[in-house]
Design an enzyme around this catalytic site. Sequence first.
Site, PDB file in Angstrom:
ATOM      1  CG  HIS A 156       9.423  24.686  -2.154  1.00 27.11           C
ATOM      2  ND1 HIS A 156      10.111  23.552  -1.990  1.00 27.11           N
ATOM      3  CD2 HIS A 156      10.180  26.267  -1.414  1.00 27.11           C
ATOM      4  CE1 HIS A 156      11.283  24.440  -1.636  1.00 27.11           C
ATOM      5  NE2 HIS A 156      11.397  25.368  -0.861  1.00 27.11           N
TER       6      HIS A 156
ATOM      7  CG  ASP B 266      13.023  24.422   2.187  1.00 25.24           C
ATOM      8  OD1 ASP B 266      13.784  23.407   1.243  1.00 25.24           O
ATOM      9  OD2 ASP B 266      13.014  25.559   1.675  1.00 25.24           O
TER      10      ASP B 266
ATOM     11  CG  LEU C 286       3.966  32.795   2.671  1.00 25.50           C
ATOM     12  CD1 LEU C 286       2.660  33.104   2.375  1.00 25.50           C
ATOM     13  CD2 LEU C 286       4.091  33.671   0.623  1.00 25.50           C
TER      14      LEU C 286
ATOM     15  CG  HIS D  75      17.127  36.637   0.179  1.00 20.98           C
ATOM     16  ND1 HIS D  75      16.977  35.986   1.767  1.00 20.98           N
ATOM     17  CD2 HIS D  75      17.274  35.572  -0.536  1.00 20.98           C
ATOM     18  CE1 HIS D  75      17.467  34.746   1.830  1.00 20.98           C
ATOM     19  NE2 HIS D  75      17.653  34.009   0.343  1.00 20.98           N
TER      20      HIS D  75
ATOM     21  CG  ASP E 252      13.252  27.075  -3.027  1.00 22.91           C
ATOM     22  OD1 ASP E 252      12.559  27.819  -2.268  1.00 22.91           O
ATOM     23  OD2 ASP E 252      14.229  26.506  -3.397  1.00 22.91           O
TER      24      ASP E 252
END
Length: 455
Positions: free
Chosen positions: A64, A156, A67, A340, A336
């Site tokens: 998970h 997702d 990229l 950002h 996960d």
Amino acid sequence: MNGIALIGGRVIDPANNFDGIADVLISDGKIKAIGKDVLKNAPPDIQKIDVKGNIVCPGLIDCHVHLREPGQSAKETIATGTAAAARGGFTSVVCMPNTSPAIDNPANVALIAEKASKSGVVNVFVAGAITKNIAGEELAPIGSLKQAGVVAITDDGHCVQNNEIMRRALEYANMFNLPVMDHCQDYSLVTDGVMHEGYWSIALGLRGWPASGEEMIVLRDILLAELTGAHVHCQHISTAKSVQLIRDAKKRGVKITAEACPHHFTLTDNAVAGSDKFWKGDGKSLIESGVGFSDDVFWHSYDTNFKVNPPLRSAKDRDAIIEGIADGTLDIIASDHAPHCSYEKEVEFDFAPFGMTGLETTLSLSLMRLYHTKKMSLSELIARMTVNPAKMLNINRGTLSVGAPADITVFNPDLEWRFDLAESASKSKNSPFGGWKLKGRAVITIVAGKVIWKL
Ligand SMILES: [Zn+2]
């Protein structure tokens, strides 16, 4: 130079029930031999690496990872994301399809594969979308996606709300032997929630994301997996009741697997109130566990690095996730990893995007919370990051069998270090664990017989 020999490490390969001191011989990108006298048949110019005192295991697999290519390369690229994976001990990652444009057609799968072959330092497996543009309205061409090489499908970041569409997705995916991974979020219950609905959301005046918003979809997925016989994989499980639902379903023989993330079994919603409140509250047990955490890390209340989807839950949920991993209800540990940009996160809590990076801290936090606290053995922990994800995805990885691709992780479970965000290979720095004292770390990462990273 022809090949590598890893000398004197403790080799743990859960896929083959192997745990013992042994040497590992690698050549032509494959595992050639494992045992005590493998050097006898080795070529004379072989590179010998002393790994005494370390664990040698199959290369870790993270099922998970975001990229962000194509379209969001300011956050991360295949080059930077896979470099972060290598530093974290991962030799394979599965990239999520919520890119821009979404990975909902064979051409975009081919684009990722081509970029990964040029700039990726670890293996990149691709997850395709369940629905076109991840809009939840019309199925993506699932058969063509499979043909193009995806190892799973998922929307997702989003969740298919229409149960009929989800049922058809499961039926199609089952025909192509593809697992359907689901980000479990009921939009009508969650609406615009930004943190776990509970004491802290009320105290801080933030909109709540209730536990039932996840559990409703976990239950839906269990019922549809039962109806269709398809394989559903629930992503980033965060609540105690979700764990119980999956545990019961597995007992009935439902084809369901699930994953948990380190932030959900380490942090709680209390962290959003700031470090002073956290270290005196739910964070106290981390210090008391005596495995490396320390309370000298400071952060303000409303720190958006703690905003993640699903949100950080209560201490009771955190404990249930750990029990779920330990008893095998939750099969897999995944990061996960959700990078950002700083400017996106440096806004009010309500407006910040969900997600935190995780590739470089997942192994450490897993060792600290599960192995050093004696919840599980090293072999059980390694299984959840190697053979279990490989089985879920039907990929030829996660084992040190002779002849298998030589993807290997060497780690020191006792190495104490501080995670320095300035040294992170990820293009984004949105991890709440910057400056944290951690215990256990990858020291060598080998992909296809080549050392791609070394501490
Ligand atoms: Zn998600």
